[in-house]
Design a protein around this motif. Structure first.
Motif, mmCIF file in Angstrom:
data_model
loop_
_atom_site.group_PDB
_atom_site.id
_atom_site.type_symbol
_atom_site.label_atom_id
_atom_site.label_comp_id
_atom_site.label_asym_id
_atom_site.label_seq_id
_atom_site.Cartn_x
_atom_site.Cartn_y
_atom_site.Cartn_z
ATOM 1 N N LEU A 179 0.889 -1.163 0.000
ATOM 2 C CA LEU A 179 0.000 0.000 0.000
ATOM 3 C C LEU A 179 0.925 1.210 0.000
ATOM 4 O O LEU A 179 1.595 1.489 0.985
ATOM 5 C CB LEU A 179 -0.868 -0.046 1.267
ATOM 6 C CG LEU A 179 -1.953 0.993 1.456
ATOM 7 C CD1 LEU A 179 -2.768 1.191 0.201
ATOM 8 C CD2 LEU A 179 -2.887 0.548 2.573
ATOM 9 N N ARG A 180 1.007 1.850 -1.148
ATOM 10 C CA ARG A 180 2.048 2.870 -1.319
ATOM 11 C C ARG A 180 1.504 4.137 -1.937
ATOM 12 O O ARG A 180 0.615 4.100 -2.785
ATOM 13 C CB ARG A 180 3.123 2.337 -2.284
ATOM 14 C CG ARG A 180 4.200 1.518 -1.659
ATOM 15 C CD ARG A 180 5.294 1.273 -2.675
ATOM 16 N NE ARG A 180 4.793 0.497 -3.792
ATOM 17 C CZ ARG A 180 4.774 -0.824 -3.816
ATOM 18 N NH1 ARG A 180 5.223 -1.507 -2.800
ATOM 19 N NH2 ARG A 180 4.304 -1.462 -4.854
ATOM 20 N N SER A 181 2.101 5.221 -1.523
ATOM 21 C CA SER A 181 1.790 6.501 -2.144
ATOM 22 C C SER A 181 3.132 7.122 -2.510
ATOM 23 O O SER A 181 4.062 7.087 -1.714
ATOM 24 C CB SER A 181 1.069 7.364 -1.107
ATOM 25 O OG SER A 181 1.154 8.707 -1.444
ATOM 26 N N SER A 182 3.270 7.653 -3.710
ATOM 27 C CA SER A 182 4.555 8.277 -4.030
ATOM 28 C C SER A 182 4.357 9.570 -4.819
ATOM 29 O O SER A 182 3.350 9.745 -5.525
ATOM 30 C CB SER A 182 5.470 7.315 -4.773
ATOM 31 O OG SER A 182 4.938 7.014 -6.015
ATOM 32 N N GLU A 183 5.319 10.441 -4.651
ATOM 33 C CA GLU A 183 5.310 11.725 -5.359
ATOM 34 C C GLU A 183 6.692 11.980 -5.908
ATOM 35 O O GLU A 183 7.693 11.650 -5.272
ATOM 36 C CB GLU A 183 4.958 12.863 -4.385
ATOM 37 C CG GLU A 183 3.508 12.838 -3.958
ATOM 38 C CD GLU A 183 3.171 13.964 -2.993
ATOM 39 O OE1 GLU A 183 4.049 14.810 -2.742
ATOM 40 O OE2 GLU A 183 2.039 13.972 -2.507
ATOM 41 N N SER A 184 6.756 12.533 -7.101
ATOM 42 C CA SER A 184 8.040 12.892 -7.690
ATOM 43 C C SER A 184 7.874 14.205 -8.443
ATOM 44 O O SER A 184 6.949 14.358 -9.248
ATOM 45 C CB SER A 184 8.498 11.782 -8.640
ATOM 46 O OG SER A 184 9.729 12.127 -9.237
ATOM 47 N N LYS A 185 8.758 15.143 -8.156
ATOM 48 C CA LYS A 185 8.678 16.457 -8.819
ATOM 49 C C LYS A 185 10.044 16.792 -9.380
ATOM 50 O O LYS A 185 11.065 16.439 -8.775
ATOM 51 C CB LYS A 185 8.314 17.550 -7.819
ATOM 52 C CG LYS A 185 6.947 17.440 -7.231
ATOM 53 C CD LYS A 185 6.755 18.584 -6.244
ATOM 54 C CE LYS A 185 5.510 18.341 -5.400
ATOM 55 N NZ LYS A 185 5.376 19.300 -4.310
ATOM 56 N N GLY A 186 10.068 17.530 -10.455
ATOM 57 C CA GLY A 186 11.342 17.973 -10.991
ATOM 58 C C GLY A 186 11.151 18.638 -12.341
ATOM 59 O O GLY A 186 10.014 18.862 -12.791
ATOM 60 N N PHE A 187 12.264 18.974 -12.967
ATOM 61 C CA PHE A 187 12.185 19.644 -14.272
ATOM 62 C C PHE A 187 13.331 19.168 -15.156
ATOM 63 O O PHE A 187 14.391 18.736 -14.667
ATOM 64 C CB PHE A 187 12.239 21.174 -14.101
ATOM 65 C CG PHE A 187 13.564 21.666 -13.577
ATOM 66 C CD1 PHE A 187 13.870 21.581 -12.221
ATOM 67 C CD2 PHE A 187 14.513 22.196 -14.444
ATOM 68 C CE1 PHE A 187 15.100 22.020 -11.738
ATOM 69 C CE2 PHE A 187 15.744 22.644 -13.966
ATOM 70 C CZ PHE A 187 16.034 22.554 -12.606
ATOM 71 N N GLY A 188 13.093 19.215 -16.463
ATOM 72 C CA GLY A 188 14.117 18.839 -17.433
ATOM 73 C C GLY A 188 14.218 19.917 -18.498
ATOM 74 O O GLY A 188 13.192 20.455 -18.953
ATOM 75 N N ILE A 189 15.440 20.265 -18.873
ATOM 76 C CA ILE A 189 15.658 21.302 -19.894
ATOM 77 C C ILE A 189 16.338 20.665 -21.095
ATOM 78 O O ILE A 189 17.369 19.994 -20.948
ATOM 79 C CB ILE A 189 16.521 22.451 -19.331
ATOM 80 C CG1 ILE A 189 15.795 23.098 -18.138
ATOM 81 C CG2 ILE A 189 16.830 23.486 -20.411
ATOM 82 C CD1 ILE A 189 16.615 24.139 -17.406
#
Lengths: 447, 482
Positions: B42-52
């Protein structure tokens, strides 16, 4: 890269915020770069900096997980709270006993500063050297040169604290003519050991030797499997059989066969995260230290790998240090640092001893058809040759094989004396080439 | 957000970039897995970021980071240009050119009736536990898996050409499977499809429509029945494929070979190239006149649906095969320019830390005018195969072999005995040339495939495949020694 001190501080911070009966915090960081080339030019050239914090909070036997890659204090606290919220809503897992207790983690060295700091120009120059060798023969080169620095830090509320930083460099290339291709690769901890010229030479030689290929009927053949092809089969053998979870669930081909002969007496396979000739990994994804574990000895199945959860399901068992990351999937424990015992033969010995057989550089797109029978299918690729009367006769069109891995490993006639290190998703493996007496090719393609 | 994206593009320009774009991505997911009565994950995940992504003197560079902060944005923009400058050391003879694209300012959100992240976790767990209970009614079922997953991705795209696009996509999916074991034999059945079930660009209403609990007992019964079923015979026969297996057949032997970057060799050392080389465009007979295939990013609910791709090109419907004739590739701004075409909008990246590459959208076999019943009645000797178990295809996408979970023999126009370990194999154009019947709209389904792998570093794409049961004549089945 977050660094040892910061990583362990973040873990302490997360543990401090947790109200759980037990809590585990795992941090994975990676700075990685990859220069990709095709048709003799660089077409993709990328870099990435990331770090993810994954938290398991446990109330009694209720487990909740959450992860984030935002590492400020507020996000860390929110991730711990999310895992706790999930754990409270969970059902009890009666098989859960405990997170692992702390054990001393061996000091290992798998980090090369030169590799961590390699520049885009250095990678481009190495790629340029490969391309020059292909161009000189009128071929086109494709491939990738990747370098990375990774870190893994783990802590739990029982006192486990572990940190390991490592580096890796992989150069792969395929040289191509309009009618043929040849492949080679090299994996190292230290990028300075990568030899672009040697990698290119092998790929270009195989491509040149395959320019004219003939269609040979599929059927049962003797085969010489080079190291990359062997690694593919060993990977399936490990995955389909040697996890305690598979055994407990009745899915493994080892059900009722531990302690019995399952392959030829000349096969010995072990897992060792501490061997410096492999990809060193001093502890698993729960922070349990690695040690050498024999899986097959002289053909007899000896052990399967455990994490703390599967060990807790059997009386008297302890984790062997093979937990996979919980946030990644539901796979259970897995061997990650495999070694297949070398023999005393060279590829030339294998060719000389072959009446009519096929030499395979590597396999492509392999997939299990029947896990208990270990039947796998896949294609040959990038250098497939017919051998007749002890000599390489010439290149052949690529085959499809449909073959039981256990049966193949029961028919190994010669084992290479020089193992090759092959990088994997986690860890890697070190395997020699093999000559197998019987191997089933069930189809052939048009090139 | 616009301030930082503008800063990134300005810094890339100042560092020498001729073109730059930035994608800022926030991913959120939740997954629940019930196995043998236990909520095993039972998992919750978040990932944030940016690519140029930048172009410097006709060569590419890309850099990305999870820290979307002013100093990091500047440093990553500079790194992207530094990498692009290194790329010029081994540059293409003809520098990269992009097809012209008007600037777009727009925002779009996929349709969701019931936000899956707002549905109570207790309700989701209860649904899976009920399916799990029904899967385990026979002791021979050793492993019962019930799962659901939810994904949300918010993307902001901005380019030096003036585009600024915000998109938000929500997906939901789930499935059940029963693994039965007895006397050294192991067999599995899954519903509605293998490897995690069926996924749609939709909310929790999709999970409710799947009725996982309602199908669990039948799924388990079939897994147990397979243990004592006849082995699939070896030989050549007429083959009818159920639509989820046909979806994967389309994926491997049509969807991948039409990716123009692959045709140009950019995947050569990894997943391979394509037999569908450019001289075949517009004149190659890929299959029978029943083969009508489109790439359609505009279908509601498709996992390959979007309003704009990750280069800012509008998603669209493109005819790929017209009555068996090969008409179009999947293209990007760079690859389309090489054919003198416009991009048909298929560039997508797997998150903030990956470069966009050509990906399938929804690659669909258009419905025909048969029904499955009519096909079976019309078949004297054949096999009906359902639900994928294994897949493999060579590195030019010609020689393939698939295994399915189950099959039934067809004798004199009727379904007969159940068969275990079914496999079939063929060569792509010959196989599609043998297609002689496709079921109609009523039996056509748009399947969601969330695990398409391509690229280095590896990328996983969510794609769709519409298909209806179809019949192929004289196919080799039952491969290998059993």
């Amino acid at each position: 890269m977050v660094g040892r001190e910061n990583a362990l501080s973040l873990i302490d911070l997360a543990l401090k915020h947790s109200q759980g009966d037990q809590t585990e915090v795992l941090l994975r960081g990676e700075d990685s770069y990859l220069t990709r080339f095709a048709t003799n030019h660089i077409h993709q050239n990328v870099g990435e900096k990331d770090a993810t914090l994954a938290v398991r909070v446990i109330f009694g036997k209720k487990i909740g997980s959450a992860s984030t890659n935002t590492l400020d204090e507020g996000s860390v606290r929110r991730t711990v709270e999310k895992a706790a919220e999930i754990a409270r809503l969970q059902r009890e897992n009666p098989d859960f006993k405990s997170l692992p207790d702390p054990s001393p983690v061996p000091e290992t060295d798998g980090f090369s500063r030169r590799t961590a700091e390699i520049s885009p120009e250095d990678r481009a120059k190495a790629v340029g050297a490969v391309i020059a060798k292909a161009k000189a023969k009128g071929f086109e080169a494709a491939g990738a040169y990747s370098t990375r620095a990774r870190e893994l830090a783990i802590g739990n509320s029982l006192g486990v604290r572990a940190y390991h930083a490592s580096t890796g460099a992989d150069l792969v290339t395929v040289a191509m003519s309009p009618t043929s291709s040849g492949y080679a690769e090299q994996s190292e901890v230290d990028a300075a050991r990568i030899d672009p010229g040697a990698v290119a030479d092998t790929a270009v030689r195989k491509c040149a030797e395959s320019v004219e290929s003939v269609k040979v009927e599929p059927g049962e053949y003797e085969v010489i499997l080079e190291e990359l092809a062997v690694a593919n089969l060993v990977g399936y053998l490990a995955r389909l059989g040697f996890s305690a979870l598979g055994l407990q669930e009745g899915r493994s081909f080892l059900v009722g066969k531990l302690g019995q002969k399952i392959v030829g007496e000349n096969i010995t396979l072990w897992d060792d995260g501490l061997d410096p000739t492999g990809i060193v990994m001093p502890f698993d994804f729960e922070g349990v230290p690695k040690e050498k574990l024999t899986l097959i000895e002289d053909g007899v199945a000896k052990n399967v790998v455990y994490d703390s959860y599967t060990a807790g399901r059997e009386p008297g068992k302890r984790s062997t240090g093979h937990a996979t990351p919980g946030f990644f999937g539901n796979f259970g424990p897995a061997p990650m640092n495999l070694f297949l015992k070398p023999g005393d033969a060279t590829i030339e010995d294998m060719i000389k001893s072959t009446k009519r057989g096929i030499l395979v550089t590597r396999f492509h797109y392999t997939n299990p058809i029947h896990p208990v029978k270990t039947i796998i299918t896949g294609m040959t690729r990038d250098g497939t040759f017919l051998i007749e009367d002890g000599k390489v006769k010439g290149a052949v069109k690529n085959f499809r094989f449909t073959q039981s891995v256990l049966e193949a490993f029961s028919n190994v006639e010669l084992i290479g004396k020089t193992p090759k290190l092959i990088g994997g998703f986690f860890g890697g493996m070190s395997v020699p080439a093999l000559k197998v007496g019987k191997f089933n090719f069930t189809g052939v393609t048009e090139f | 957000m616009p301030d930082l994206t503008r800063l990134a593009l300005e810094r890339a320009r100042e560092s020498g970039a001729d073109y730059a774009d930035i994608r800022v991505v926030e991913d959120k997911s939740e997954s629940i897995h019930v196995k043998n009565g236990i909520v095993s994950a039972l998992r919750s995940s978040e990932s944030k970021g940016f690519g140029i992504r930048v172009l410097y003197q006709g060569a590419w560079g890309f850099a990305s980071s999870s820290r979307f902060e002013e100093d990091e944005v500047k440093s990553v923009a500079e790194m992207a240009v530094k990498i692009a400058k290194a790329s010029t050391l081994a540059r293409k003879e003809r520098p990269v050119e992009l097809t012209p694209l008007p600037a777009v300012r727009d925002s779009w959100t996929s349709k969701v009736v019931k936000d899956p992240f707002e549905v109570k976790l207790e309700d989701k767990i209860a649904t899976l536990l009920e399916s799990d209970r029904l899967l385990r009614t026979d002791p021979k079922v050793r492993v019962a898996d019930s799962e659901m997953g939810f994904w949300r991705e918010k993307t902001t795209f901005a380019s030096t050409e003036g585009s600024f696009i915000e998109q938000e996509i929500t997906e939901s999916g789930g499935g059940v499977s029963a693994t039965a074991v007895d006397q050294g034999e192991l067999q599995r059945r899954s519903y509605p499809a293998a490897f995690g079930g069926d996924v749609s660009q939709a909310g929790y209403e999709w999970i409710e429509g799947l009725d996982l609990a309602g199908q669990a007992e039948r799924t388990a019964r079939e897994a147990v029945a397979l243990l004592s079923a006849k082995q699939c015979p070896s030989g050549t026969t007429d083959l009818i494929l159920e639509s989820s297996q046909l979806g994967l057949q389309i994926h491997e032997s049509c969807g991948h070979p039409i990716e123009l970057d692959r045709v140009f060799g950019t995947e050569a050392s990894y997943a391979g190239t394509s037999f569908l080389t450019t001289e075949k465009l517009g004149n190659f007979r890929y299959g029978s006149d029943k083969v009508n295939i489109v790439a359609d990013a505009t279908i509601p609910g498709g996992l390959g649906s979007f309003k704009y791709d990750d280069e800012g090109v509008a998603g669209r419907r493109t005819v790929i095969m017209d009555h068996g004739l090969f008409k179009n590739y999947l293209t990007s701004r760079e690859t389309a320019a090489e054919l003198g075409q416009e991009s048909n909008g298929t560039m997508r990246a797997d998150g903030w830390n990956r470069l966009p590459i050509i990906r399938m959208t929804n690659i669909n076999l258009e419905p025909g005018d048969w029904t499955l019943d009519e096909m079976i009645k019309d078949t004297k000797d054949g096999i009906y195969m359902s639900t994928n178990r294994s897949w493999s295809i060579d590195d030019k996408r010609l020689n393939f072999q698939f295994g399915t979970e189950v099959a039934w023999e067809i004798k004199d126009g009727a379904l007969g005995a159940m068969l275990k370990n079914p496999t079939y194999t063929g060569i792509t154009p010959q196989f599609w040339g043998s297609l002689d019947a496709v079921a109609g709209k009523r039996e056509w389904h748009l399947w969601g495939l969330p695990n398409c792998g391509k690229g280095e570093p590896p990328q996983t794409a969510h794609v769709g495949h519409g298909a209806a049961p179809s019949r192929f004549r004289n196919v080799r089945v039952g491969v290998g020694k059993w």
